[in-house]
Design a protein around this motif. Sequence first.
Motif, PDB file in Angstrom:
ATOM      1  N   TYR A 192       1.006   7.213  -6.546  1.00 56.03           N
ATOM      2  CA  TYR A 192      -0.103   8.113  -6.870  1.00 56.03           C
ATOM      3  C   TYR A 192       0.188   9.534  -6.428  1.00 56.03           C
ATOM      4  N   ALA A 193       1.030   9.732  -5.414  1.00 54.86           N
ATOM      5  CA  ALA A 193       1.470  11.078  -5.038  1.00 54.86           C
ATOM      6  C   ALA A 193       2.361  11.664  -6.132  1.00 54.86           C
ATOM      7  N   ASN A 234       3.694  15.174   0.529  1.00 53.53           N
ATOM      8  CA  ASN A 234       3.146  13.815   0.601  1.00 53.53           C
ATOM      9  C   ASN A 234       4.107  12.810   1.246  1.00 53.53           C
ATOM     10  N   TYR A 258       2.345   2.045  -3.512  1.00 54.87           N
ATOM     11  CA  TYR A 258       1.397   2.565  -4.492  1.00 54.87           C
ATOM     12  C   TYR A 258       0.868   3.939  -4.089  1.00 54.87           C
ATOM     13  N   GLN A 259       0.768   4.182  -2.806  1.00 57.01           N
ATOM     14  CA  GLN A 259       0.345   5.503  -2.340  1.00 57.01           C
ATOM     15  C   GLN A 259       1.365   6.555  -2.777  1.00 57.01           C
ATOM     16  N   GLU A 260       2.643   6.221  -2.671  1.00 58.21           N
ATOM     17  CA  GLU A 260       3.690   7.138  -3.112  1.00 58.21           C
ATOM     18  C   GLU A 260       3.637   7.337  -4.631  1.00 58.21           C
ATOM     19  N   SER A 281       7.051  11.695   0.417  1.00 61.52           N
ATOM     20  CA  SER A 281       7.679  10.738  -0.488  1.00 61.52           C
ATOM     21  C   SER A 281       9.155  10.654  -0.151  1.00 61.52           C
ATOM     22  N   PHE A 306       0.809  -1.227   0.000  1.00 63.24           N
ATOM     23  CA  PHE A 306       0.000   0.000   0.000  1.00 63.24           C
ATOM     24  C   PHE A 306       0.841   1.275   0.000  1.00 63.24           C
ATOM     25  N   PRO A 307       1.861   1.407   0.880  1.00 61.08           N
ATOM     26  CA  PRO A 307       2.656   2.648   0.852  1.00 61.08           C
ATOM     27  C   PRO A 307       3.396   2.869  -0.468  1.00 61.08           C
TER      28      PRO A 307
END
Length: 136
Positions: free
Chosen positions: A46-47, A80, A42-44, A82, A39-40
């Motif tokens: 999308y950021a 975000n 893919y979250q990054e 990153s 999850f982290p």
Amino acid sequence: MAPFGGMAMKRKQGGLSLIGFLVVLAVLGFAAYIGMKLFPMYQEYYAVKSALKGLSNEPGVADMNPARIQDLFFRRLYINYSENVKPQNVKFERADGGWVMNVSYEVRRPLVYNLDVVGNFDASQALTRRGGSGEE
């Protein structure tokens, strides 16, 4: 007297045994563990995509030099949190009326013992005068 006309009927109960329940629980736990690792990443990603999209809407971005664009990009990523995208992961190409910005990076997370999860991410965005149309 036995019910149902004298015939005693035995019903077999169906269900999950304790061992079956533990197996299902272990599989769900492992899937949740992998999800927490992925999850982290893919979250990054999308950021990064969001920061690129935001840059394409920045007024005058097509006329800026790449160092200024990169600075704006990393400011957006800093918000975000990153941590995997580095300046060496960002490349610029001259395009018709502006730039095309490419971000390619790799994320490696330990999974179990000597196994790692590796994600390779690529994102590209046109930064032109007529508005950015995203490419992947």
